[in-house]
Motif scaffolding. Structure first.
Motif, mmCIF file in Angstrom:
data_model
loop_
_atom_site.group_PDB
_atom_site.id
_atom_site.type_symbol
_atom_site.label_atom_id
_atom_site.label_comp_id
_atom_site.label_asym_id
_atom_site.label_seq_id
_atom_site.Cartn_x
_atom_site.Cartn_y
_atom_site.Cartn_z
ATOM 1 N N LEU A 68 0.824 -1.210 0.000
ATOM 2 C CA LEU A 68 0.000 0.000 0.000
ATOM 3 C C LEU A 68 0.857 1.259 0.000
ATOM 4 O O LEU A 68 0.496 2.260 -0.622
ATOM 5 C CB LEU A 68 -0.948 0.008 1.194
ATOM 6 N N THR A 69 1.979 1.209 0.668
ATOM 7 C CA THR A 69 2.876 2.363 0.650
ATOM 8 C C THR A 69 3.539 2.494 -0.716
ATOM 9 O O THR A 69 3.560 3.574 -1.306
ATOM 10 C CB THR A 69 3.949 2.231 1.741
ATOM 11 N N LEU A 70 4.038 1.373 -1.227
ATOM 12 C CA LEU A 70 4.772 1.394 -2.485
ATOM 13 C C LEU A 70 3.895 1.734 -3.687
ATOM 14 O O LEU A 70 4.299 2.480 -4.574
ATOM 15 C CB LEU A 70 5.452 0.039 -2.704
ATOM 16 N N PHE A 71 2.687 1.180 -3.715
ATOM 17 C CA PHE A 71 1.833 1.371 -4.889
ATOM 18 C C PHE A 71 0.632 2.274 -4.642
ATOM 19 O O PHE A 71 -0.129 2.547 -5.572
ATOM 20 C CB PHE A 71 1.348 0.017 -5.413
ATOM 21 N N GLY A 72 0.432 2.733 -3.414
ATOM 22 C CA GLY A 72 -0.705 3.593 -3.124
ATOM 23 C C GLY A 72 -0.300 5.005 -2.768
ATOM 24 O O GLY A 72 -0.762 5.975 -3.372
ATOM 25 N N ILE A 73 0.575 5.137 -1.782
ATOM 26 C CA ILE A 73 0.916 6.460 -1.272
ATOM 27 C C ILE A 73 2.046 7.107 -2.065
ATOM 28 O O ILE A 73 1.947 8.272 -2.473
ATOM 29 C CB ILE A 73 1.267 6.365 0.228
ATOM 30 N N ILE A 74 3.110 6.369 -2.311
ATOM 31 C CA ILE A 74 4.279 6.959 -2.977
ATOM 32 C C ILE A 74 3.966 7.445 -4.396
ATOM 33 O O ILE A 74 4.340 8.563 -4.750
ATOM 34 C CB ILE A 74 5.476 5.986 -2.954
ATOM 35 N N PRO A 75 3.251 6.681 -5.249
ATOM 36 C CA PRO A 75 2.965 7.211 -6.591
ATOM 37 C C PRO A 75 2.118 8.477 -6.565
ATOM 38 O O PRO A 75 2.357 9.403 -7.344
ATOM 39 C CB PRO A 75 2.215 6.069 -7.280
ATOM 40 N N ALA A 76 1.145 8.536 -5.653
ATOM 41 C CA ALA A 76 0.327 9.740 -5.564
ATOM 42 C C ALA A 76 1.162 10.927 -5.093
ATOM 43 O O ALA A 76 1.022 12.047 -5.604
ATOM 44 C CB ALA A 76 -0.855 9.499 -4.631
ATOM 45 N N ALA A 109 -7.444 11.696 -2.599
ATOM 46 C CA ALA A 109 -8.308 10.533 -2.384
ATOM 47 C C ALA A 109 -7.498 9.241 -2.399
ATOM 48 O O ALA A 109 -7.741 8.335 -1.585
ATOM 49 C CB ALA A 109 -9.401 10.479 -3.444
ATOM 50 N N MET A 110 -6.511 9.141 -3.296
ATOM 51 C CA MET A 110 -5.667 7.943 -3.339
ATOM 52 C C MET A 110 -4.863 7.791 -2.056
ATOM 53 O O MET A 110 -4.780 6.702 -1.485
ATOM 54 C CB MET A 110 -4.712 8.011 -4.532
ATOM 55 N N ILE A 111 -4.274 8.883 -1.593
ATOM 56 C CA ILE A 111 -3.469 8.836 -0.368
ATOM 57 C C ILE A 111 -4.348 8.520 0.831
ATOM 58 O O ILE A 111 -3.992 7.693 1.680
ATOM 59 C CB ILE A 111 -2.698 10.157 -0.175
ATOM 60 N N VAL A 112 -5.523 9.129 0.902
ATOM 61 C CA VAL A 112 -6.429 8.889 2.033
ATOM 62 C C VAL A 112 -6.929 7.447 2.018
ATOM 63 O O VAL A 112 -7.000 6.797 3.067
ATOM 64 C CB VAL A 112 -7.597 9.902 2.010
#
Length: 134
Positions: A68-76, A109-112
């Motif tokens: 979730l960090t690698l593909f959810g938060i960091i790209p956003a 929204a992606m980060i949240v």
């Protein structure tokens, strides 16, 4: 010298940087490489074979937090930095053109959403351990 030039040319063909003659990886013997490989692979293998639940727990943690960090938060966050720079830009100004639709609201929204999943998982694990109310 010819062998070094041939090795550098071969590395360039594979898309790798040519190695310097003083590079530690280039000086390792096959026995040293085998030892390093064993040191990297045998401890996790031992844990996985001794108690598979440890291995599955590690996979669960890697999936929840790492993925979730690698593909959810960091790209956003990277898209935010690419589009809006250091935060001095006005809401309509973008440092780089958007490659995909969606603006600040979509990135937030992606980060949240990723943060919410991590929070829920953390809360459930703390509750299961008796550290938080269920």
């Amino acid at each position: 010298a010819a062998a070094a030039a041939a090795a550098a040319a071969g590395a360039g063909e594979r898309g790798e940087e040519p190695r310097e003659e003083g590079d530690a990886a280039a000086r390792r013997t096959p026995q040293q490489r085998a030892l390093l490989t064993a040191l990297a692979l045998l401890p996790p293998l031992g844990f996985a074979l001794s108690d598979p639940s440890i291995f599955f727990s590690a996979l669960d943690n890697a999936g929840t937090y790492g993925i979730l960090t690698l593909f959810g938060i960091i790209p956003a966050a990277m898209a935010w930095a690419q589009r809006y720079g250091d935060g001095d830009a006005e809401p309509g100004d973008a440092v780089a053109p958007a490659a995909l639709p969606g603006g600040r609201a979509t990135l937030v929204a992606m980060i949240v959403a990723a943060g919410a999943v991590v929070s829920v998982e953390t809360w459930e694990r703390l509750a299961a351990a008796g550290w938080a109310g269920a």
